[in-house]
Design a protein around this motif. Structure first.
Motif, short mmCIF file in Angstrom:
data_model
loop_
_atom_site.label_atom_id
_atom_site.label_comp_id
_atom_site.label_asym_id
_atom_site.label_seq_id
_atom_site.Cartn_x
_atom_site.Cartn_y
_atom_site.Cartn_z
N VAL A 120 23.75 124.68 52.20
CA VAL A 120 23.06 123.61 51.76
C VAL A 120 22.33 123.91 50.44
O VAL A 120 22.00 124.81 49.92
CB VAL A 120 21.87 123.36 52.66
CG1 VAL A 120 20.89 124.87 52.89
CG2 VAL A 120 20.93 122.02 52.45
N VAL A 159 25.78 120.14 52.68
CA VAL A 159 24.55 119.37 52.56
C VAL A 159 23.91 119.51 51.32
O VAL A 159 23.63 120.61 51.13
CB VAL A 159 23.81 119.52 53.84
CG1 VAL A 159 22.63 118.68 53.74
CG2 VAL A 159 24.33 119.30 55.21
N ARG A 163 19.40 113.03 51.12
CA ARG A 163 20.20 113.93 51.78
C ARG A 163 21.69 113.43 51.40
O ARG A 163 21.78 112.15 51.81
CB ARG A 163 19.87 113.95 53.03
CG ARG A 163 20.92 114.98 54.17
CD ARG A 163 20.41 115.14 55.11
NE ARG A 163 21.40 115.79 56.02
CZ ARG A 163 20.72 116.69 57.19
NH1 ARG A 163 19.75 116.88 57.33
NH2 ARG A 163 21.98 117.39 57.92
N GLU A 211 25.59 114.01 52.64
CA GLU A 211 26.58 114.74 53.47
C GLU A 211 27.70 113.93 53.78
O GLU A 211 27.38 112.69 54.09
CB GLU A 211 25.45 114.91 54.73
CG GLU A 211 26.30 115.84 55.96
CD GLU A 211 25.34 116.28 56.99
OE1 GLU A 211 26.04 116.96 57.92
OE2 GLU A 211 24.11 115.88 57.11
#
Length: 257
Positions: A60, A83, A92, A94
């Motif tokens: 991440v 992510v 975010r 993704e």
């Protein structure tokens, strides 16, 4: 290394499926450059992260940049399971999808007010990130002097607009309150039911993520990749993105061994 640091690294290698590898972007994956729009990931970055993405539970990136910009500047779209939490966790990205809340209404006010404020400081510039606005003084004749002079009026402007100020190395960023890298990382660790964690960062905004690693109760490692401009406590100190690449490559080698 301390026993806790060794334990954290061993936990990542012994149980990679439970490991979360968290990373800042600027100064950690990408060298710091005078113009933020010119920043690009270390040449080895996409390959190293793709390799790690196949080995650990999650990779991440937690960054102050817009999430899609970090993906573009990092050539990261093909990293398995990646992510990206942009704007300190407000956005975010993704699997090619971006989710984000509405833009804070106070940003329109500060965009207009910052122009005359910054105009009095030669070399200072404004970076509009859509969901945040940053004032950079790195290109000023005396970056620290300009930063110090701008600190109070920028803080006043942010308070009037209902925004928070995130300080960094020769930058003051005005952004919505209530979210920081620590909050974002903690939520992600819970979501992924992490059993170990590493977070690497280089600036003041990363301190909240370092604190989140320590507060998680998990075997964890904090990695500082910054310069002597700021001093922080971290488990491991490396030399910028080159050092980060070396560490991540070593972790991947140990898992794959």
């Amino acid at each position: 290394m301390t026993p806790d640091t060794t334990e954290g690294l061993r936990a990542i290698v012994a149980d990679p499926a439970g490991a979360v590898i968290g990373l800042d972007f600027d100064g950690t994956l990408s060298p710091i450059v005078p113009d933020p729009a010119a920043a690009r990931i270390h040449p080895d970055g996409p390959g190293v992260l793709a390799r790690l993405g196949d080995l650990v539970g999650a990779v991440v990136i937690v960054t102050g940049r817009p999430a899609a910009v970090a993906v573009e500047y990092g050539s990261l779209a093909e990293v398995p399971g990646l992510v990206v939490l942009g704007h300190y966790g407000l956005e975010r990205w993704e699997a090619g999808r971006l989710s984000a809340p509405p833009v804070h209404p106070g940003l329109a006010r500060v965009r207009d007010a910052l122009v005359p404020l910054v105009a009095g400081f030669d070399g200072a510039r404004i970076e509009d990130k859509e969901r945040a606005v940053a004032v950079h003084t790195r290109q000023s004749a005396d970056p620290q002097l300009a930063l110090d002079a701008l600190r109070e009026p920028v803080a006043t402007l942010a308070a009037e607009a209902g925004l928070a100020v995130e300080p960094g190395k020769f930058v003051l960023e005005l952004r919505p309150p209530g979210m920081d890298k620590g909050v974002a990382l903690s939520a992600f660790l819970r979501e992924r039911q992490a059993r170990s964690v590493l977070f690497a960062g280089d600036d003041l905004g990363d301190l909240a993520a370092f604190a989140a690693v320590r507060a998680s109760g998990l075997p964890g490692v904090t990695v500082f990749s910054g310069s002597s401009e700021i001093v922080v406590e971290a488990d491991i100190v490396v030399n910028g993105p080159d050092g980060v690449m070396g560490l991540l490559r070593s972790i991947a080698d140990s898992i794959g061994a």
